[in-house]
Design a protein around this motif. Structure first.
Motif, PDB file in Angstrom:
ATOM      1  N   THR A 245     -53.778  17.393  70.725  1.00 55.73           N
ATOM      2  CA  THR A 245     -55.108  17.234  71.148  1.00 55.73           C
ATOM      3  C   THR A 245     -55.737  16.994  69.848  1.00 55.73           C
ATOM      4  N   ASN A 246     -55.327  17.268  68.553  1.00 53.82           N
ATOM      5  CA  ASN A 246     -55.809  16.920  67.278  1.00 53.82           C
ATOM      6  C   ASN A 246     -55.217  15.526  66.787  1.00 53.82           C
ATOM      7  N   HIS A 247     -54.429  14.985  67.685  1.00 52.56           N
ATOM      8  CA  HIS A 247     -53.905  13.732  67.148  1.00 52.56           C
ATOM      9  C   HIS A 247     -54.644  12.515  67.193  1.00 52.56           C
ATOM     10  N   GLU A 365     -65.577  26.054  70.345  1.00 56.53           N
ATOM     11  CA  GLU A 365     -65.459  25.405  69.086  1.00 56.53           C
ATOM     12  C   GLU A 365     -65.036  26.251  67.703  1.00 56.53           C
ATOM     13  N   TYR A 368     -61.852  27.941  67.917  1.00 55.27           N
ATOM     14  CA  TYR A 368     -60.919  27.194  67.337  1.00 55.27           C
ATOM     15  C   TYR A 368     -60.779  27.029  65.881  1.00 55.27           C
ATOM     16  N   GLY A 373     -56.366  26.933  65.549  1.00 53.20           N
ATOM     17  CA  GLY A 373     -55.255  26.471  66.761  1.00 53.20           C
ATOM     18  C   GLY A 373     -54.179  27.297  66.627  1.00 53.20           C
ATOM     19  N   LYS A 393     -58.597  22.643  70.418  1.00 53.54           N
ATOM     20  CA  LYS A 393     -57.526  21.665  70.124  1.00 53.54           C
ATOM     21  C   LYS A 393     -56.204  22.362  70.179  1.00 53.54           C
ATOM     22  N   HIS A 395     -52.249  22.089  69.265  1.00 51.65           N
ATOM     23  CA  HIS A 395     -51.508  21.334  68.540  1.00 51.65           C
ATOM     24  C   HIS A 395     -50.033  21.320  69.077  1.00 51.65           C
TER      25      HIS A 395
END
Length: 554
Positions: A245-247, A365, A368, A373, A393, A395
């Motif tokens: 989800t960090n892509h 947030e 994270y 992550g 996020k 990973h």
């Protein structure tokens, strides 16, 4: 070698590579517990505070590792207390073997003390279940239960064993576990060719990643598909971590609390490649208007999911990883620069936002950022669950443990303990609401007893937040029984259990509290005070199209 049923059960568990059982004893399973006492150096037993906690721990263990989780309970209420956890695992396709004791064979069906038809009760929420009526069948049934739990689409299996069967003797010969083969019969040259033709015609493709990608360990393959297809990617709640989800291709979650980019993009795409997802109503909204301009290419291991909720233009039935490998090997590089720019602009113009100050979104947030992550995140169910999906996020797969299909409040506590037992090297956090925390907070005692250092982040708004949000929007602010006791001192409560507790009510204290919590070698509860009127946005009203989002005004 002649062994009792209890001995055979333990030996079969060891055959299957089981190192930990989560359970609670009772009269019908005393022979089993006596054998666990004798074999404590070979297999670990975690005594839970409640049988439901045992089932959630087995579930969390399974989700964090991909192995089968095992829970054990006695007959009657012990068995029925497992049902919510079994149903949770069933809805999310989690491999679990639940073992229950029952009254002796001669008393079955006679309304005996602590007798219930647990096989009948769990039939709708298990992949399969068994009643063992002959000790000679016990080893075969246990081996089959583990195989069924893992083969194809995973799920929970129940094995019910009358008490006298665990005392009777039979011949036992050790066997190696039956190898679980990936399903590939539906992956044919023709099905791949037709999929490539559909892809070749697309100018606006989108990929929806579901939980099947996580279960199949297909992260690398889905990333390769996204790059070759040159497409944006969205995830269902269960798909989190299946695609990082960090892509840069990731546009956020899809559905009721999905991002505007994902919801608008899927509505306007011309091809929706759905991988290992079942089209939950929380994802689709109004199915008649879902992805209404798109041809749907559905990839799934379970043929029952094809055309169940949304009609597929083309489908491939098989193990997700194997399907993607076959597809990627023949897929030529696609170019959709204009479409990618269009979706990226929607995403840039419509970021997820929240009000300033100490809010659930901001704390998650910061969590994270603090963990980078590198943590397993379990959640309960409610607003905090959606904020975790939106603002943390993931990973890698198997870092997000949440009850998606059943929406089980109280799930996260047990799941976090099970995950930490399975992966002691990882930080494990349970993000909870104060309403959900009350459901199974007794399992803090389990974590204390076994020195399992999980961190519980309670997003405390003194209300049942998600229910209250619906009452605000759809019920003219009639807050019927959603206000909780704001005077409960969670820190003192957790200290009474033997855990550490910290109040968090200032933004500037966040990192200092995290420092203390993650340095602790005992369970820690962080009581984070937020406003009761904070809401989860965007939001799509039930039954509405997903492109009709309600957004908070700032």
């Amino acid at each position: 070698m002649q062994m009792t049923g209890a001995q055979i059960l333990v030996e079969c568990l060891l055959e299957q590579g089981v190192d930990t059982i989560f359970g609670f004893p009772g009269g019908a399973v005393l022979h089993i517990y006596d054998e666990l006492y004798r074999q404590h150096d070979r297999i670990r037993h975690i005594l839970t505070s409640h049988e439901q906690g045992a089932s959630h721990m087995a579930d969390g263990y399974a989700r964090a590792t991909g192995k089968v989780g095992v829970c054990l309970a006695t007959s009657g209420p012990g068995a029925t207390n497992l049902v919510t956890g079994i149903a949770t695992a069933y809805m999310d396709s989690i491999p679990m073997v639940a073992i229950t004791g029952n009254v002796p064979l001669s008393l079955l069906g006679k309304d005996s003390f602590q007798e219930v038809d647990i096989a009948g009760i769990t039939m709708p929420v298990t992949k399969h279940n068994y009643i063992v009526k002959d000790v000679k069948d016990l080893a075969r049934i246990l081996r089959e239960a583990f195989y069924v739990a893992q083969e194809g689409r995973p799920g929970p299996v129940l094995v019910d064993i009358p008490k006298d069967v665990t005392a009777h003797k039979a011949e036992y010969v050790r066997e190696e576990p039956r190898k679980v083969e990936r399903r590939c019969k539906g992956i044919t040259d023709e099905s791949i060719r037709e999929a490539l033709e559909v892809i070749g015609r697309s100018r606006k493709p989108y990929i929806l990643v579901g939980g099947g990608v996580v279960l199949s360990d297909a992260k690398d393959q889905i990333v390769e598909l996204a790059d070759k297809l040159d497409a944006p990617v969205t995830c269902s709640l269960m798909g989190m971590g299946g695609f990082p989800t960090n892509h840069p291709r990731y546009t956020g979650m899809l559905g009721m609390h999905g991002t505007k980019a994902s919801n608008i993009g899927v509505t306007h795409c011309d091809l929706l490649v759905v991988v290992g997802a079942r089209f939950s109503d929380r994802v689709t909204g109004d199915t008649a208007k879902f992805a209404r301009g798109a041809q749907v290419l559905h990839i799934d291991i379970d043929p029952a999911e094809i055309n169940k909720n949304v009609a597929a233009y083309h489908h491939i039935i098989g193990d997700v990883k194997m399907v993607l490998e076959a597809l990627n090997s023949r897929l030529e590089q696609q170019q959709h620069a204009a479409w990618m720019e269009e979706v990226a602009k929607i995403q840039k113009d419509n970021p997820l936002r929240y009000k300033p100050g100490l809010t659930g979104q901001y704390v998650i947030e910061r969590l994270y950022a603090y963990t980078k992550g590198n943590a397993i995140i379990a959640t309960e169910v409610g607003q905090h669950q959606m904020w975790a999906a939106q603002f943390y996020k993931f990973h890698e797969p198997r870092l997000f443990l949440t009850s998606g299909g059943l929406g089980t409040m109280g799930y996260g506590m047990g799941a976090a303990i099970g995950a930490k037992v399975a992966r002691p090297d990882m930080r494990v956090v349970n993000i909870a609401g104060d309403g959900s925390f009350r459901m199974n907070m007794n399992e803090i005692m389990t974590a204390v007893r076994y020195k399992i250092p999980i961190v519980v982040l309670v997003i405390n708004n003194s209300v049942l937040g998600m229910v209250r949000q619906w009452q605000t929007i759809f019920y003219d602010e009639r807050y019927s029984f959603t206000h909780l006791n704001p005077d409960l001192d969670y820190v003192k409560l957790c200290e009474a259990f033997g855990a550490q507790g910290y109040n968090l009510d200032k933004v500037e204290d966040i990192d200092a509290v995290f420092d203390k919590a993650f340095a602790s070698d005992v369970p820690v509860v962080i009581n984070c005070i937020v406003d009761k009127d904070d809401m989860v946005y965007p939001m799509v009203a039930p039954g509405k199209p997903i492109d009709e989002l309600v957004e908070e005004k700032y």
